[in-house]
Scaffold this active site. Sequence first.
Site, PDB file in Angstrom:
ATOM      1  N   SER A 141       0.746  -1.081  -0.028  1.00  0.00           N
ATOM      2  CA  SER A 141      -0.205   0.271   0.229  1.00  0.00           C
ATOM      3  C   SER A 141       1.181   1.216  -0.039  1.00  0.00           C
ATOM      4  O   SER A 141       1.306   0.936  -0.690  1.00  0.00           O
ATOM      5  CB  SER A 141      -1.042  -0.205   1.179  1.00  0.00           C
ATOM      6  OG  SER A 141      -2.161   1.115   0.870  1.00  0.00           O
ATOM      7  N   LEU A 142       0.664   2.411   0.981  1.00  0.00           N
ATOM      8  CA  LEU A 142       1.172   3.443   1.109  1.00  0.00           C
ATOM      9  C   LEU A 142       2.712   2.847   0.915  1.00  0.00           C
ATOM     10  O   LEU A 142       3.879   3.412   0.308  1.00  0.00           O
ATOM     11  CB  LEU A 142       1.170   3.874   2.589  1.00  0.00           C
ATOM     12  CG  LEU A 142       2.247   5.072   2.290  1.00  0.00           C
ATOM     13  CD1 LEU A 142       2.066   6.610   1.403  1.00  0.00           C
ATOM     14  CD2 LEU A 142       2.340   5.747   4.277  1.00  0.00           C
TER      15      LEU A 142
END
Length: 264
Positions: free
Chosen positions: A106-107
């Site tokens: 994700s991030l």
Amino acid sequence: MTVYDETTDGLLASWLPFRALTGAEPGALPLYCLPHAGGAASAFRSWQRELPGVAVQPVQLPGRESRHREQPYLRMEPLVSDLADAVLADVELSAAGHRYALYGHSLGGLVAFELVREVRRRGGPLPVHLFVSGSDAPHVTFEGGPPVREMSRAEVVVLLRRLGGTPEWLLADPGALEMILPAVKADFTVKETYRYTDEPPLAVPISAMPSGADPRVAPAKVAAWRDQTAGAFALHPFEGGHFAVFEQAPRTRGIVAEALRPWV
């Protein structure tokens, strides 16, 4: 700028809290693992000792777990600059001959990508492989609804519940929520204020892992990571939601182990 002891040991202890607990043999290839927004190093703790020849190094960002008293980052540039200091220092001390790999979820995928570009700008050793999961390609416009950094507590809870990966007991406990929300909002601020700048593709192979039922990341936007490498690209689709790679950890680790086989 993050706060840590001005010694290499202090620097590495902050960013790599499980560094001495990898259980890997001497000379094992370091794999630096970057968690999702609001996530912590413990997300990858169970991966240690599960990848022969690989020293799994979960990365701890400020504002959570062992670094909960520190202010989390709000922008990508200072985060990546400080993280590069730590990773390059650890790579220099490693017995793996300046070889290492990166995994970001994700991030964390976006941070890992910008970390490689920062290392390239410094003339440092590039990783032998970059793994990303649950993350749009950096050059693809992110369209995820209203900014999380502007959401109320109740709205953030709804989002976290929809994404999965956060225990229900934590979402239902106001005190526990109060402890994790600053890091969650800060991390989403990093992502939502991120602006991609065009640079040459990386001379690093990339493996991308999309999930078919991810409510925030379309598989086609994960597949667009192929544009960011001048080397090999592999796409490994998963069934499930945003955290499918953790829910199906044996398969995920198998993909990583196969890609790193030439280096271990």
